[in-house]
Write a protein that holds these residues in place. Structure first.
Motif, PDB file in Angstrom:
ATOM      1  N   TYR A  20       1.807   6.752  -9.088  1.00  0.00           N
ATOM      2  CA  TYR A  20       2.424   5.434  -9.012  1.00  0.00           C
ATOM      3  C   TYR A  20       3.659   5.427  -8.100  1.00  0.00           C
ATOM      4  O   TYR A  20       3.925   4.437  -7.416  1.00  0.00           O
ATOM      5  CB  TYR A  20       2.724   4.888 -10.405  1.00  0.00           C
ATOM      6  N   LEU A  21       4.377   6.536  -8.041  1.00  0.00           N
ATOM      7  CA  LEU A  21       5.474   6.645  -7.076  1.00  0.00           C
ATOM      8  C   LEU A  21       4.941   6.547  -5.650  1.00  0.00           C
ATOM      9  O   LEU A  21       5.543   5.894  -4.798  1.00  0.00           O
ATOM     10  CB  LEU A  21       6.214   7.970  -7.252  1.00  0.00           C
ATOM     11  N   SER A  22       3.788   7.173  -5.391  1.00  0.00           N
ATOM     12  CA  SER A  22       3.217   7.153  -4.039  1.00  0.00           C
ATOM     13  C   SER A  22       2.770   5.749  -3.631  1.00  0.00           C
ATOM     14  O   SER A  22       2.615   5.475  -2.444  1.00  0.00           O
ATOM     15  CB  SER A  22       2.049   8.140  -3.932  1.00  0.00           C
ATOM     16  N   LEU A  23       2.564   4.869  -4.618  1.00  0.00           N
ATOM     17  CA  LEU A  23       2.192   3.485  -4.322  1.00  0.00           C
ATOM     18  C   LEU A  23       3.411   2.602  -4.082  1.00  0.00           C
ATOM     19  O   LEU A  23       3.270   1.419  -3.776  1.00  0.00           O
ATOM     20  CB  LEU A  23       1.369   2.900  -5.472  1.00  0.00           C
ATOM     21  N   ASP A  87      -6.302   6.000 -10.550  1.00  0.00           N
ATOM     22  CA  ASP A  87      -5.190   6.866 -10.937  1.00  0.00           C
ATOM     23  C   ASP A  87      -5.734   8.151 -11.567  1.00  0.00           C
ATOM     24  O   ASP A  87      -6.944   8.278 -11.775  1.00  0.00           O
ATOM     25  CB  ASP A  87      -4.182   6.113 -11.812  1.00  0.00           C
ATOM     26  N   PRO A  88      -4.875   9.130 -11.861  1.00  0.00           N
ATOM     27  CA  PRO A  88      -5.346  10.411 -12.395  1.00  0.00           C
ATOM     28  C   PRO A  88      -6.112  10.324 -13.717  1.00  0.00           C
ATOM     29  O   PRO A  88      -6.837  11.246 -14.067  1.00  0.00           O
ATOM     30  CB  PRO A  88      -4.056  11.224 -12.568  1.00  0.00           C
ATOM     31  N   ASP A  89      -5.976   9.220 -14.437  1.00  0.00           N
ATOM     32  CA  ASP A  89      -6.709   9.030 -15.687  1.00  0.00           C
ATOM     33  C   ASP A  89      -7.976   8.215 -15.497  1.00  0.00           C
ATOM     34  O   ASP A  89      -8.660   7.898 -16.464  1.00  0.00           O
ATOM     35  CB  ASP A  89      -5.826   8.339 -16.728  1.00  0.00           C
ATOM     36  N   GLY A  90      -8.280   7.799 -14.269  1.00  0.00           N
ATOM     37  CA  GLY A  90      -9.497   7.043 -14.005  1.00  0.00           C
ATOM     38  C   GLY A  90      -9.339   5.530 -14.079  1.00  0.00           C
ATOM     39  O   GLY A  90     -10.327   4.809 -13.978  1.00  0.00           O
ATOM     40  N   ARG A  91      -8.109   5.041 -14.241  1.00  0.00           N
ATOM     41  CA  ARG A  91      -7.881   3.596 -14.254  1.00  0.00           C
ATOM     42  C   ARG A  91      -7.954   3.054 -12.834  1.00  0.00           C
ATOM     43  O   ARG A  91      -7.479   3.689 -11.897  1.00  0.00           O
ATOM     44  CB  ARG A  91      -6.514   3.271 -14.864  1.00  0.00           C
ATOM     45  N   MET A  92      -8.520   1.869 -12.687  1.00  0.00           N
ATOM     46  CA  MET A  92      -8.606   1.233 -11.390  1.00  0.00           C
ATOM     47  C   MET A  92      -7.270   0.570 -11.037  1.00  0.00           C
ATOM     48  O   MET A  92      -6.666  -0.086 -11.883  1.00  0.00           O
ATOM     49  CB  MET A  92      -9.716   0.165 -11.372  1.00  0.00           C
ATOM     50  N   VAL A  93      -6.851   0.760  -9.790  1.00  0.00           N
ATOM     51  CA  VAL A  93      -5.613   0.161  -9.318  1.00  0.00           C
ATOM     52  C   VAL A  93      -5.908  -0.581  -8.028  1.00  0.00           C
ATOM     53  O   VAL A  93      -6.342  -0.003  -7.035  1.00  0.00           O
ATOM     54  CB  VAL A  93      -4.525   1.235  -9.078  1.00  0.00           C
ATOM     55  N   ASP A  94      -5.713  -1.890  -8.071  1.00  0.00           N
ATOM     56  CA  ASP A  94      -5.918  -2.762  -6.926  1.00  0.00           C
ATOM     57  C   ASP A  94      -4.574  -2.903  -6.226  1.00  0.00           C
ATOM     58  O   ASP A  94      -3.653  -3.541  -6.741  1.00  0.00           O
ATOM     59  CB  ASP A  94      -6.423  -4.121  -7.424  1.00  0.00           C
ATOM     60  N   LEU A  95      -4.435  -2.251  -5.081  1.00  0.00           N
ATOM     61  CA  LEU A  95      -3.163  -2.220  -4.366  1.00  0.00           C
ATOM     62  C   LEU A  95      -3.243  -3.108  -3.141  1.00  0.00           C
ATOM     63  O   LEU A  95      -4.129  -2.950  -2.301  1.00  0.00           O
ATOM     64  CB  LEU A  95      -2.848  -0.777  -3.939  1.00  0.00           C
ATOM     65  N   GLU A  96      -2.329  -4.062  -3.058  1.00  0.00           N
ATOM     66  CA  GLU A  96      -2.234  -4.889  -1.872  1.00  0.00           C
ATOM     67  C   GLU A  96      -0.941  -4.544  -1.152  1.00  0.00           C
ATOM     68  O   GLU A  96       0.161  -4.727  -1.685  1.00  0.00           O
ATOM     69  CB  GLU A  96      -2.235  -6.379  -2.208  1.00  0.00           C
ATOM     70  N   ILE A  97      -1.086  -4.016   0.051  1.00  0.00           N
ATOM     71  CA  ILE A  97       0.063  -3.636   0.865  1.00  0.00           C
ATOM     72  C   ILE A  97       0.326  -4.782   1.842  1.00  0.00           C
ATOM     73  O   ILE A  97      -0.569  -5.172   2.589  1.00  0.00           O
ATOM     74  CB  ILE A  97      -0.189  -2.332   1.623  1.00  0.00           C
ATOM     75  N   VAL A  98       1.537  -5.297   1.802  1.00  0.00           N
ATOM     76  CA  VAL A  98       1.877  -6.441   2.649  1.00  0.00           C
ATOM     77  C   VAL A  98       2.953  -6.026   3.652  1.00  0.00           C
ATOM     78  O   VAL A  98       3.814  -5.208   3.359  1.00  0.00           O
ATOM     79  CB  VAL A  98       2.362  -7.647   1.810  1.00  0.00           C
ATOM     80  N   SER A  99       2.861  -6.591   4.851  1.00  0.00           N
ATOM     81  CA  SER A  99       3.894  -6.313   5.856  1.00  0.00           C
ATOM     82  C   SER A  99       5.154  -7.066   5.455  1.00  0.00           C
ATOM     83  O   SER A  99       5.113  -8.092   4.801  1.00  0.00           O
ATOM     84  CB  SER A  99       3.410  -6.708   7.244  1.00  0.00           C
ATOM     85  N   GLU A 100       6.268  -6.530   5.871  1.00  0.00           N
ATOM     86  CA  GLU A 100       7.548  -7.115   5.462  1.00  0.00           C
ATOM     87  C   GLU A 100       7.796  -8.379   6.145  1.00  0.00           C
ATOM     88  O   GLU A 100       7.642  -9.054   6.869  1.00  0.00           O
ATOM     89  CB  GLU A 100       8.688  -6.140   5.723  1.00  0.00           C
TER      90      GLU A 100
END
Length: 100
Positions: A20-23, A87-100
Motif C-alpha cells: 500500500y505504501l508503493s501505491l 495485494d499480498p493477501d489476494g484482495r483486489m485493488v483498483d488503482l487509478e493514477i491521475v496526473s497532477e
C-alpha cells in the motif's frame, strides 16, 4: 454520510504495508498503548489501517478496494490510468493514477 474507517487484518503485515505504501498511501507505523503495532493513513476523511491478524481478528477475506492517487505519490512505475492489482493477501485493488 462518508466512510470514516477501513481496517484490514492480515497475516502479512509488512508485505501489505509495503504494497500500500508503493501505491502512494501515506502509511505510518503506530501502536496504541499495549496494542499491536500496525499501520495507518489518513485519506481525506477516511482512516485506512492495516493490522496484524490474530485469533480475535482473523484476516480480512475477499474485498475490492479502490484508490485514486496522484502520479507523483506512486512509488511503482505505472502509467496514469486504471490498474487492477492484487495485494499480498489476494484482495483486489483498483488503482487509478491521475496526473497532477
Amino acid at each position: 454520510m462518508h466512510t470514516s474507517l477501513i481496517v484490514l487484518y492480515t497475516d502479512h503485515l509488512q508485505e501489505c504495508a509495503d504494497f500500500y505504501l508503493s501505491l502512494g498511501l501515506p502509511l505510518q507505523a503506530e501502536q496504541h498503548g499495549n496494542g499491536p503495532e500496525h499501520y495507518a493513513a489518513e485519506l481525506g476523511a477516511t482512516v485506512f489501517e492495516v493490522y496484524p491478524a490474530s485469533d480475535r481478528r482473523p484476516p480480512t477475506g475477499s474485498l475490492r478496494l479502490g484508490f485514486r492517487v496522484p502520479a507523483h505519490a506512486v512509488v511503482r512505475r505505472l502509467p496514469t490510468g486504471r490498474h487492477l492489482l492484487t495485494d499480498p493477501d489476494g484482495r483486489m485493488v483498483d488503482l487509478e493514477i491521475v496526473s497532477e
